[in-house]
Design a protein around this motif. Structure first.
Motif, mmCIF file in Angstrom:
data_model
loop_
_atom_site.group_PDB
_atom_site.id
_atom_site.type_symbol
_atom_site.label_atom_id
_atom_site.label_comp_id
_atom_site.label_asym_id
_atom_site.label_seq_id
_atom_site.Cartn_x
_atom_site.Cartn_y
_atom_site.Cartn_z
ATOM 1 N N GLN A 1 55.497 -34.029 17.704
ATOM 2 C CA GLN A 1 55.211 -32.670 17.877
ATOM 3 C C GLN A 1 56.309 -32.175 18.981
ATOM 4 O OE1 GLN A 1 51.335 -32.704 19.241
ATOM 5 N NE2 GLN A 1 50.250 -32.014 17.444
ATOM 6 N N PHE A 2 56.354 -33.099 19.839
ATOM 7 C CA PHE A 2 57.479 -32.670 20.922
ATOM 8 C C PHE A 2 58.794 -32.582 20.357
ATOM 9 C CE2 PHE A 2 60.560 -33.993 24.153
ATOM 10 C CZ PHE A 2 60.183 -33.189 25.279
ATOM 11 N N ARG A 3 59.157 -33.477 19.375
ATOM 12 C CA ARG A 3 60.436 -33.654 18.768
ATOM 13 C C ARG A 3 60.735 -32.264 17.959
ATOM 14 N NH1 ARG A 3 61.504 -39.892 16.958
ATOM 15 N NH2 ARG A 3 61.352 -40.945 19.211
ATOM 16 N N LEU A 4 59.743 -31.797 17.260
ATOM 17 C CA LEU A 4 59.964 -30.833 16.513
ATOM 18 C C LEU A 4 59.950 -29.522 17.378
ATOM 19 C CD1 LEU A 4 56.973 -31.683 13.729
ATOM 20 C CD2 LEU A 4 59.544 -31.625 13.483
ATOM 21 N N LEU A 5 59.052 -29.489 18.295
ATOM 22 C CA LEU A 5 59.094 -28.190 19.188
ATOM 23 C C LEU A 5 60.687 -27.915 19.805
ATOM 24 C CD1 LEU A 5 55.672 -28.331 20.915
ATOM 25 C CD2 LEU A 5 56.451 -26.630 19.303
ATOM 26 N N ARG A 6 61.064 -29.139 20.570
ATOM 27 C CA ARG A 6 62.607 -29.270 20.860
ATOM 28 C C ARG A 6 63.497 -28.797 19.786
ATOM 29 N NH1 ARG A 6 64.377 -28.129 24.121
ATOM 30 N NH2 ARG A 6 65.969 -29.761 24.958
ATOM 31 N N ALA A 7 63.270 -29.281 18.593
ATOM 32 C CA ALA A 7 64.150 -28.759 17.700
ATOM 33 C C ALA A 7 63.910 -27.381 17.006
ATOM 34 C CB ALA A 7 64.044 -29.713 16.347
ATOM 35 N N LEU A 8 62.925 -26.964 17.402
ATOM 36 C CA LEU A 8 62.609 -25.241 17.382
ATOM 37 C C LEU A 8 63.041 -24.557 18.412
ATOM 38 C CD1 LEU A 8 59.208 -25.830 15.410
ATOM 39 C CD2 LEU A 8 61.305 -25.059 14.165
ATOM 40 N N GLY A 9 63.761 -25.054 19.486
ATOM 41 C CA GLY A 9 64.338 -24.403 20.498
ATOM 42 C C GLY A 9 63.379 -24.118 21.724
ATOM 43 N N VAL A 10 62.092 -24.890 21.769
ATOM 44 C CA VAL A 10 61.451 -24.663 22.560
ATOM 45 C C VAL A 10 61.856 -25.660 24.088
ATOM 46 C CG1 VAL A 10 58.999 -24.950 23.678
ATOM 47 C CG2 VAL A 10 59.383 -24.244 21.087
ATOM 48 N N ASP A 11 61.753 -24.869 25.080
ATOM 49 C CA ASP A 11 62.407 -25.743 26.417
ATOM 50 C C ASP A 11 61.183 -26.725 26.479
ATOM 51 O OD1 ASP A 11 64.421 -24.147 26.590
ATOM 52 O OD2 ASP A 11 63.437 -22.642 28.049
ATOM 53 N N ALA A 12 61.786 -27.916 27.245
ATOM 54 C CA ALA A 12 60.850 -29.044 27.330
ATOM 55 C C ALA A 12 59.875 -28.596 28.416
ATOM 56 C CB ALA A 12 61.783 -30.206 28.021
ATOM 57 N N ASP A 13 60.243 -28.001 29.264
ATOM 58 C CA ASP A 13 58.841 -27.718 30.424
ATOM 59 C C ASP A 13 57.976 -26.623 30.068
ATOM 60 O OD1 ASP A 13 60.756 -25.385 30.305
ATOM 61 O OD2 ASP A 13 61.003 -25.522 32.607
ATOM 62 N N GLU A 14 58.252 -25.970 28.832
ATOM 63 C CA GLU A 14 57.241 -25.430 28.154
ATOM 64 C C GLU A 14 56.324 -25.832 27.196
ATOM 65 O OE1 GLU A 14 58.478 -21.268 26.865
ATOM 66 O OE2 GLU A 14 60.492 -21.608 27.782
ATOM 67 N N ILE A 15 56.431 -27.094 26.894
ATOM 68 C CA ILE A 15 55.665 -27.907 25.866
ATOM 69 C C ILE A 15 54.678 -28.577 26.619
ATOM 70 C CG2 ILE A 15 55.530 -29.998 24.052
ATOM 71 C CD1 ILE A 15 58.719 -29.335 23.831
ATOM 72 N N HIS A 16 53.488 -28.018 26.156
ATOM 73 C CA HIS A 16 52.103 -28.511 26.925
ATOM 74 C C HIS A 16 51.925 -30.173 26.820
ATOM 75 C CE1 HIS A 16 50.878 -24.490 26.657
ATOM 76 N NE2 HIS A 16 51.272 -24.250 25.345
ATOM 77 N N THR A 17 51.539 -30.628 27.781
ATOM 78 C CA THR A 17 51.077 -31.968 27.593
ATOM 79 C C THR A 17 49.648 -32.311 27.063
ATOM 80 O OG1 THR A 17 49.841 -31.758 29.946
ATOM 81 C CG2 THR A 17 52.409 -32.386 30.022
ATOM 82 N N HIS A 18 48.708 -31.437 26.721
ATOM 83 C CA HIS A 18 47.539 -31.756 26.219
ATOM 84 C C HIS A 18 47.810 -31.686 24.607
ATOM 85 C CE1 HIS A 18 43.293 -31.039 24.745
ATOM 86 N NE2 HIS A 18 43.166 -31.704 26.073
ATOM 87 N N ARG A 19 47.278 -32.687 23.949
ATOM 88 C CA ARG A 19 47.462 -33.026 22.465
ATOM 89 C C ARG A 19 47.153 -31.629 21.895
ATOM 90 N NH1 ARG A 19 48.297 -38.056 20.738
ATOM 91 N NH2 ARG A 19 48.496 -39.769 22.251
ATOM 92 N N THR A 20 45.954 -31.023 22.061
ATOM 93 C CA THR A 20 45.379 -30.006 21.391
ATOM 94 C C THR A 20 46.294 -28.683 21.647
ATOM 95 O OG1 THR A 20 42.979 -30.648 21.473
ATOM 96 C CG2 THR A 20 43.384 -28.477 20.758
ATOM 97 N N ASP A 21 46.812 -28.395 22.721
ATOM 98 C CA ASP A 21 47.752 -27.626 22.973
ATOM 99 C C ASP A 21 48.991 -27.517 22.377
ATOM 100 O OD1 ASP A 21 45.316 -26.417 24.479
ATOM 101 O OD2 ASP A 21 46.335 -26.904 26.412
ATOM 102 N N ARG A 22 49.509 -28.702 22.458
ATOM 103 C CA ARG A 22 50.738 -28.912 21.805
ATOM 104 C C ARG A 22 50.885 -28.643 20.363
ATOM 105 N NH1 ARG A 22 54.205 -34.126 23.338
ATOM 106 N NH2 ARG A 22 54.080 -33.167 25.517
ATOM 107 N N GLY A 23 49.703 -29.193 19.691
ATOM 108 C CA GLY A 23 49.697 -28.574 18.119
ATOM 109 C C GLY A 23 49.468 -27.465 17.948
ATOM 110 N N GLU A 24 48.566 -26.588 18.713
ATOM 111 C CA GLU A 24 48.550 -25.175 18.814
ATOM 112 C C GLU A 24 49.737 -24.530 18.893
ATOM 113 O OE1 GLU A 24 47.448 -21.560 17.966
ATOM 114 O OE2 GLU A 24 46.303 -23.339 17.720
ATOM 115 N N LEU A 25 50.589 -24.983 19.776
ATOM 116 C CA LEU A 25 51.933 -24.136 20.323
ATOM 117 C C LEU A 25 52.847 -24.462 19.048
ATOM 118 C CD1 LEU A 25 54.175 -23.247 21.902
ATOM 119 C CD2 LEU A 25 54.612 -25.437 23.014
#
Length: 548
Positions: free
Chosen positions: A167-191
């Motif tokens: 999830q983290f890698r895909l979000l970074r690839a989609l242009g999301v800043d690292a500090d905007e990526i949630h640490t909670h698993r459910t929230d990260r999937g929702e993002l």
């Protein structure tokens, strides 16, 4: 940077007007202090719409001011290209075959409708799942202008990739800043789902271990889609489409081998030699590529050389290797994922003489209850080590059968294997005699049928069993003849004589009675030898029929 700076000046100006500190705005908006600071200083080049919207809400802007802020964000927020670690692999230059499957995948991916169903390409190792998926992704660039992202989930490793990391890698690839990526698993999937809902992107999730690994990676409603490859069918996933791969067709296998060796004009490509090699490779894409590469790396070899080297079943899997490409390794990974009982079932099925089997015969070979064996067969089909056949039966592809035989020799002692083979022969022949007895007028009960006991209340049921299991009981008859069990051969052929008149033209009746004639002679039973010779003559005179 000018657009980012303009956006930053607007944010800072609105924050000062509202009388808020950086910390105040961060707390109200749920955006980190660092992100707000980077935004105001023009250092955030690609702020996400969700971030700017949250800041606008926290500042309680008027509609005009809100529109001005969002417009500045859109102007300075080009959609980024995928990050290198999620980059789609290069297409296969000589990709050949799979025309029907390729058309099905591309059609499914092109089918929008607001919520494209995830598409699973499944099958055993060595069948080209990844090649088909990558080729399909390269042929759908117009459908997914916001990127086609690739993630190897390492499903065959001892520790598959954690979906939380993916999830983290895909979000970074989609242009999301690292500090905007949630640490909670459910929230990260929702993002991830929220980001994908606004995009038209394709996620190629390669080599999935199981359903749990991919559930949190699937897009929700919107324009994005997921293409998944796995050795398992992933039947636990809801609302998915599946493309199940088997070996290539004869024509496609021949075309693939020609494509692999096309660079060497000196190789004799006669259709007969091509077909012989591809048949020995079981029409497996990986085996064909290995074989083609081996040929190209050996200037003195010809296709006839390959035929000679691959003909020996005992060494064929050894020959099907080239560098780090090994067909045996593709099967070993799946075998290693099985529990000990399922491994036993897999190995013992290598003793089945025919192309497929049901739970009853597998139970004879393993000593396990039929219901348990049935579940194990399902597990092996799910993993692609067996293929589903009619009448709730299962069978091997050719190369996997060779691998199962290797494991049988390596993991089971010779005594255990021989005992299992004897049980198989005894059960099949006794059950065949029991079924055939339904067609003999006035027949008295003969054998006490062994467990698991097959019930034949009428001729229709008996005939169905004899036809479905014909390749297996015939194989058992051959084994009995080879072992010198002449009484069993003669008694079985005798029992089957009346039934043979109901299934005229079956291509193996002459062999059945030729075996029994030879067995009767070895027994010194002249009367039966003469009787079975008449049976043989009638079977040969009946002609080939439909030769089924």
């Amino acid at each position: 940077m000018a657009e980012s700076a303009e956006l930053g000046e607007l944010v800072r100006g609105f924050r000062h007007t509202a009388g808020l500190t950086l910390e105040d705005l961060a707390e109200r908006s749920g955006v980190s202090v660092r992100t707000v600071s980077d935004l105001e200083r023009g250092r955030s080049r690609n702020p996400h719409a969700r971030t700017v919207t949250a800041i606008a809400g926290a500042l309680r802007l008027s509609e005009d001011a809100r529109g001005l802020l969002l417009a500045a964000a859109r102007t300075g927020r080009p959609r980024p290209a995928p990050a290198p670690f999620c980059e789609l692999p290069p297409d296969i230059p000589d990709f050949t075959g799979r025309s029907a499957e390729l058309a099905a995948v591309i059609a499914a991916l092109a089918d929008g409708g607001g919520r494209p169903a995830p598409l699973v390409i499944c099958g055993a190792g060595g069948l080209g799942k990844t090649a088909l998926a990558v080729h399909s992704a390269h042929n759908t660039c117009d459908r997914f202008p916001d990127g086609r992202l690739f993630a190897d989930l390492r499903g065959n490793d001892s520790e598959p990739l954690d979906p939380y990391v993916v999830q983290f890698r895909l979000l970074r690839a989609l242009g999301v800043d690292a500090d905007e990526i949630h640490t909670h698993r459910t929230d990260r999937g929702e993002l991830l789902r929220r980001i994908l809902a606004d995009r038209k992107a394709l996620l190629l999730l390669d080599n999935a271990a199981d359903e749990a690994q991919v559930r949190g990676l699937l897009p929700g409603p919107g324009g994005s889609a997921a293409l998944i490859t796995s050795r398992r069918a992933l039947t636990g996933l809801d609302h998915v489409r599946r493309v199940t791969l088997g070996p290539l067709s004869d024509a496609e296998a021949d075309d693939m081998l020609r494509a692999v060796i096309d660079s060497d004009a000196g190789i004799d490509r006669s259709p007969a030699l091509i077909r012989s090699v591809t048949q020995l490779c079981g029409n497996y894409p990986l085996a064909l590529r290995i074989t083609g590469n081996r040929l190209l790396s050996r200037p003195g070899w010809t296709l006839a050389t390959l035929v000679d080297r691959l003909t020996d079943q005992e060494s064929r899997l050894d020959r099907l290797s080239a560098g780090d490409l090994q067909i045996r390794a593709a099967f070993s990974v799946s075998y290693g994922q099985l529990d000990p009982t399922t491994r036993l079932v897999f190995r013992r099925l290598a003793l089945v003489p025919g192309p497929d089997t049901g739970a009853a015969l597998a139970s004879v070979l393993t000593g396990l209850p039929a219901p348990e064996v049935d579940q194990r067969l399902d597990d092996l089909i799910e993993l692609g080590l067996l293929v589903s056949a009619a009448d709730q039966r299962a069978g091997f592809h050719d190369l996997i059968r060779l691998f199962a035989r290797e494991q049988l020799v390596a993991d089971d002692g010779a005594e255990a294997v021989e005992q299992a083979r004897q049980r198989l022969v005894s059960w099949l022949l006794a059950t065949a005699r029991g079924a055939a007895g339904r067609f003999r007028p006035g027949e008295q009960p003969g054998d006490v049928l062994p467990e698991p006991r097959m019930e034949f209340p009428d001729q229709a049921g008996a005939q169905r069993w004899l036809e479905v299991e014909s390749e297996n009981w015939l194989g058992a008859l051959r084994l009995a003849a080879a072992a010198g069990d002449d009484s069993a051969v003669v008694s079985t052929a005798e029992a089957l004589h009346d039934f043979s008149g109901r299934w005229l033209g079956w291509r193996h009746w002459p062999e059945v009675f030729a075996l029994s004639v030879a067995a009767a002679h070895r027994l010194g039973d002249r009367h039966r030898a003469e009787t079975h010779s008449r049976y043989l003559a009638r079977a040969e005179a009946a002609g080939p029929g439909d030769r089924t």
